[in-house]
Motif scaffolding. Sequence first.
Motif, PDB file in Angstrom:
ATOM      1  N   ALA A 157       0.829  -1.211   0.000  1.00  0.00           N
ATOM      2  CA  ALA A 157       0.000   0.000   0.000  1.00  0.00           C
ATOM      3  C   ALA A 157       0.862   1.258   0.000  1.00  0.00           C
ATOM      4  O   ALA A 157       0.462   2.297  -0.554  1.00  0.00           O
ATOM      5  CB  ALA A 157      -0.934  -0.006   1.215  1.00  0.00           C
ATOM      6  N   ALA A 158       2.048   1.177   0.582  1.00  0.00           N
ATOM      7  CA  ALA A 158       2.957   2.328   0.627  1.00  0.00           C
ATOM      8  C   ALA A 158       3.735   2.492  -0.669  1.00  0.00           C
ATOM      9  O   ALA A 158       4.502   3.456  -0.811  1.00  0.00           O
ATOM     10  CB  ALA A 158       3.925   2.178   1.796  1.00  0.00           C
ATOM     11  N   GLY A 159       3.559   1.555  -1.600  1.00  0.00           N
ATOM     12  CA  GLY A 159       4.248   1.664  -2.883  1.00  0.00           C
ATOM     13  C   GLY A 159       5.681   1.194  -2.851  1.00  0.00           C
ATOM     14  O   GLY A 159       6.447   1.477  -3.786  1.00  0.00           O
ATOM     15  N   ALA A 216      10.450   2.731  -6.021  1.00  0.00           N
ATOM     16  CA  ALA A 216      10.488   3.517  -4.777  1.00  0.00           C
ATOM     17  C   ALA A 216      11.105   2.708  -3.644  1.00  0.00           C
ATOM     18  O   ALA A 216      11.831   3.246  -2.800  1.00  0.00           O
ATOM     19  CB  ALA A 216       9.073   3.969  -4.410  1.00  0.00           C
ATOM     20  N   GLY A 217      10.834   1.417  -3.618  1.00  0.00           N
ATOM     21  CA  GLY A 217      11.421   0.565  -2.587  1.00  0.00           C
ATOM     22  C   GLY A 217      12.925   0.469  -2.714  1.00  0.00           C
ATOM     23  O   GLY A 217      13.660   0.464  -1.722  1.00  0.00           O
ATOM     24  N   GLU A 218      13.412   0.380  -3.979  1.00  0.00           N
ATOM     25  CA  GLU A 218      14.857   0.358  -4.209  1.00  0.00           C
ATOM     26  C   GLU A 218      15.503   1.640  -3.687  1.00  0.00           C
ATOM     27  O   GLU A 218      16.561   1.607  -3.041  1.00  0.00           O
ATOM     28  CB  GLU A 218      15.146   0.196  -5.708  1.00  0.00           C
ATOM     29  N   GLN A 229      11.160   8.920   6.387  1.00  0.00           N
ATOM     30  CA  GLN A 229      11.368   9.854   5.282  1.00  0.00           C
ATOM     31  C   GLN A 229      12.610   9.473   4.500  1.00  0.00           C
ATOM     32  O   GLN A 229      13.609   9.035   5.086  1.00  0.00           O
ATOM     33  CB  GLN A 229      11.547  11.289   5.803  1.00  0.00           C
ATOM     34  N   LEU A 230      12.566   9.679   3.189  1.00  0.00           N
ATOM     35  CA  LEU A 230      13.730   9.583   2.330  1.00  0.00           C
ATOM     36  C   LEU A 230      13.978  10.970   1.770  1.00  0.00           C
ATOM     37  O   LEU A 230      13.119  11.531   1.084  1.00  0.00           O
ATOM     38  CB  LEU A 230      13.493   8.584   1.200  1.00  0.00           C
ATOM     39  N   VAL A 231      15.137  11.556   2.085  1.00  0.00           N
ATOM     40  CA  VAL A 231      15.415  12.948   1.728  1.00  0.00           C
ATOM     41  C   VAL A 231      16.830  13.061   1.185  1.00  0.00           C
ATOM     42  O   VAL A 231      17.674  12.192   1.435  1.00  0.00           O
ATOM     43  CB  VAL A 231      15.263  13.873   2.961  1.00  0.00           C
TER      44      VAL A 231
END
Length: 460
Positions: A261-263, A274-276, A326-328
Amino acid sequence: MTAVAAGLIPERLGAFLLPCPDGWEIREAGQRMLAVEHPRVPDGVFRPNMVLRWERANGASIARYATAALASALQQLRDPRIISHELWRPNGGRAVAEGPGRRQRFVHRVGPHPVCVDRWIWETDGWMVEGSCSYTVGQHPGMKLLFEQMIQDQRIDAALLGRPENGETEAAAEAAGGVSRGLASGDLDSIAPREPRLDDAASAWAGTAVEDLGAVAGEQPCRNTGRIISIPSLELFDTLMHRDRLGRFQRKNPAAVQLQAAGLLTGEGTLTAAGEEFLLPVRQSDASFLLEARRAEGGSVLQAWIGGGWGKVTETGPDPDDLAVQLVPAGMVPGLIAGWAGLAPAWSIPHEPLVLTMDHYEARIGAAGTCPPKDPGSEVLRMWEQPWTEWQIVNQETGGWFGWVNAARAGHYRLSPGPGGSVRLEPMSSAVVWDVLVRFIHASVEGIPLLLPEVPGFNG
């Protein structure tokens, strides 16, 4: 008058004699505005710069103007975080007419770049002058001290500040709004229509009227914008560090369903694009940090991994079984930590370090009503009466460590061991806390010795 630092070449433009490194560009950037720019940089790289602005003070105090400048930054910039606000007096020229000038520091976003701004505000011969120096957080080690030197060594011929420019007469300049026109604070009368409320304790220490900074922290609370993911889901996700897909039965697990669900995960149990990306800072980790905070009301934990130019940050979520993730860009990590730790402007009054027994310190962290030490000075009593939050950062690879107590309006105190198992609390300005945080993270990521010129006596 101080000598210009080695390696800086004085250049005259209008009223300003500006010391600059060789190759930097100086130009008029508009009405009563000069820009000093780093040599050209590649596309996609932020170009460090200094902008000088000046206008007639028209009776506005330093305190009022500086307050408006802070408010303007909060209102107009993208993702701003005000770090510090301090007294400052220029080395050259006449003394500031209405007390010392101000130095402010804040971070914000410019396109993809997390940018740090050091801003100095002072008055000279009836003119309000502002110098704003901008550089990315990643450029801090090379730019911060250089800009400080350039600001300190500049000289101003105040008699030339009022010369007509771009065909404008002095009468037209005054009619156009005086100090409020063209400066970073925007419209002074609308942003700060009156003199600010004063901080009595800080004013007594400073020997001059200084503004109350208590409202600034309230204007920038820590806002967690990460996606909420359960700890079991994150633990399952991390198993994909070393395999290509989840097993058949694991794909039906509620934790896997949440990741889908989070992609981050496909229905077949493999990583999405996105997971990678989400695993990149851990797979290519240059450094990782554990941060813990505690106060009378409870505590929180933040972890950060930096690698591949990105940072993955997790912190305590609204539910004990959840984390906010978060990914920043890597350069944003110090700013996220500053927000989490509540780093904000405060009048940090210097005094001898406070040394407490471990039991007394632990009691004070756990209960604000704990009795203060015997015969405390006014500075100690001021910090004792504030809410305390202890926070620490640890490099998980090396064990390198720093700790502070955030004493709200009394500012930050560096936490270190004292004699005989005691605890030592030394006042440290918010600006220096930021410098230590940024330099500590940078040295850890780059694998280089930690140098802290802002902390006297620090030897790594």
